[in-house]
Write an enzyme that holds these catalytic residues in place. Sequence first.
Site, PDB file in Angstrom:
ATOM      1  N   ARG A 195     -16.716   3.748   4.996  1.00  0.00           N
ATOM      2  CA  ARG A 195     -15.559   3.184   4.284  1.00  0.00           C
ATOM      3  C   ARG A 195     -14.376   2.946   5.208  1.00  0.00           C
ATOM      4  NH1 ARG A 195     -15.072   3.427  -1.291  1.00  0.00           N
ATOM      5  NH2 ARG A 195     -16.929   4.195  -2.360  1.00  0.00           N
ATOM      6  N   ASP A 215     -11.804  -0.945  -8.975  1.00  0.00           N
ATOM      7  CA  ASP A 215     -11.822   0.289  -9.752  1.00  0.00           C
ATOM      8  C   ASP A 215     -10.679   0.374 -10.750  1.00  0.00           C
ATOM      9  OD1 ASP A 215     -14.090   1.206  -8.542  1.00  0.00           O
ATOM     10  OD2 ASP A 215     -13.092   2.661  -7.244  1.00  0.00           O
ATOM     11  N   GLU A 222       0.844  -1.192   0.000  1.00  0.00           N
ATOM     12  CA  GLU A 222       0.000   0.000   0.000  1.00  0.00           C
ATOM     13  C   GLU A 222       0.884   1.249   0.000  1.00  0.00           C
ATOM     14  OE1 GLU A 222      -2.433   3.142   0.376  1.00  0.00           O
ATOM     15  OE2 GLU A 222      -3.046   1.130  -0.269  1.00  0.00           O
ATOM     16  N   GLN A 223       0.558   2.214  -0.849  1.00  0.00           N
ATOM     17  CA  GLN A 223       1.400   3.395  -0.985  1.00  0.00           C
ATOM     18  C   GLN A 223       1.319   4.342   0.214  1.00  0.00           C
ATOM     19  OE1 GLN A 223       0.212   5.616  -4.434  1.00  0.00           O
ATOM     20  NE2 GLN A 223      -1.837   6.083  -3.648  1.00  0.00           N
ATOM     21  N   TYR A 273     -28.100   7.806   4.164  1.00  0.00           N
ATOM     22  CA  TYR A 273     -28.357   6.640   5.019  1.00  0.00           C
ATOM     23  C   TYR A 273     -27.420   6.698   6.216  1.00  0.00           C
ATOM     24  CZ  TYR A 273     -24.572   4.968   1.938  1.00  0.00           C
ATOM     25  OH  TYR A 273     -23.415   4.860   1.201  1.00  0.00           O
TER      26      TYR A 273
END
Length: 390
Positions: A105, A289, A31-32, A211
């Site tokens: 998230r 993505d 992970e960067q 929501y």
Amino acid sequence: MTRIAVAGGGIGGLAAALHLLQAGFDVQVYEQAPRIGEVGAGIQISPNAARLLIRLGLKSALDRAGVRPQAVHQKRWDDGRTLQRAPLGAAVEETFGAPYYHVHRGDLVELLAAALPPERLHLSHRLVDVAETGGRVTAQFENGASAEADLLVGADGIHSRVRHILFGAEKPRFTGCVAWRGLVPAERVRHLGIEVASHNWMGPDGHVVHYWVGAGRFMNVVCVTEHGAWTDESWTQKGRVDEALARYEGWHPMVRGLIEAFPETFVWALHDRLPLPRWSEGRITLLGDACHPMLPFMAQGAAQSIEDGATLAAVLTAMQGDVPAALARYEALRKPRATRLQEASSANRIRFHLPDGPAQEQRDAALAASGDRSMANIGWLYAHDAGQGT
């Protein structure tokens, strides 16, 4: 044992690593960023993704961090009239065998990272180059480190470096839509009496979705409007609450009350992308993505990245580590479904934003008559089991 390097420690990359590790593969995640985290706000985890996370042993964590909505409630923009209210909650869980969650998230990334053995997660590793020689893939990182694997998975997001290396620069298409998002503490909107559901207000040239997330501590709000001048795709650019409010002049008081309650807002431009001709090259493939970015109007971006990882693990197992054969099968299984959802998301952009008139009246009548969220109509999406690899 097949060695797999995953470039990207977001939702898709971490979920893929957990699926691959559970299947018995030697997995390392690069992970960067210097720490695990996720910008943005809420996401929806429908049963097609929830069943996969539950198989990873994450149900208790999801129950703690998430909210289980009771319905999808689609409404008219000005008077709040119900256009369609489709059940979620127990009805969806009984029908499809897994719950529906709303989750922040950041909470989802944290619980995925907590499930991964810490020695398999490498932070501050920004990928700069990838090369394949002699049946091995070598990844080079900005910090001078390198990693060798039998397979490299590019789960590095919408601005994927792996995709750029494999297929060259892309040309995202600005849709003309601009979105404001806000994360509102519950106490600021408690007086509005908002039910625990996914709410979608549809109106001329725009819509608003909101929501509960964070175990009910926050209301996630996303306001999308056409004809915006903003063109930056970043999720971290601060916007102005008064500008968002001005875009929704004349909308229902609940919509305006939510926007007025924003402690702050972030603004980003929505871009669309043509489906890639292919996702893989040799022993390198893409996920989430990086290969099938989609507009957020089916609430399936995160769910589809989770599905990708489950299918990849299943086909690698079935092909007994034959990486080229497994990647061909992975793409054959995943690409048609992801493309269908990309197209459905683009179609919803038009459908949600119809001006008042004949087309809007026809849409509303269709929603009232049968509903696109009925169990029969949504079954192709929610019943799918990406972990079967067939």
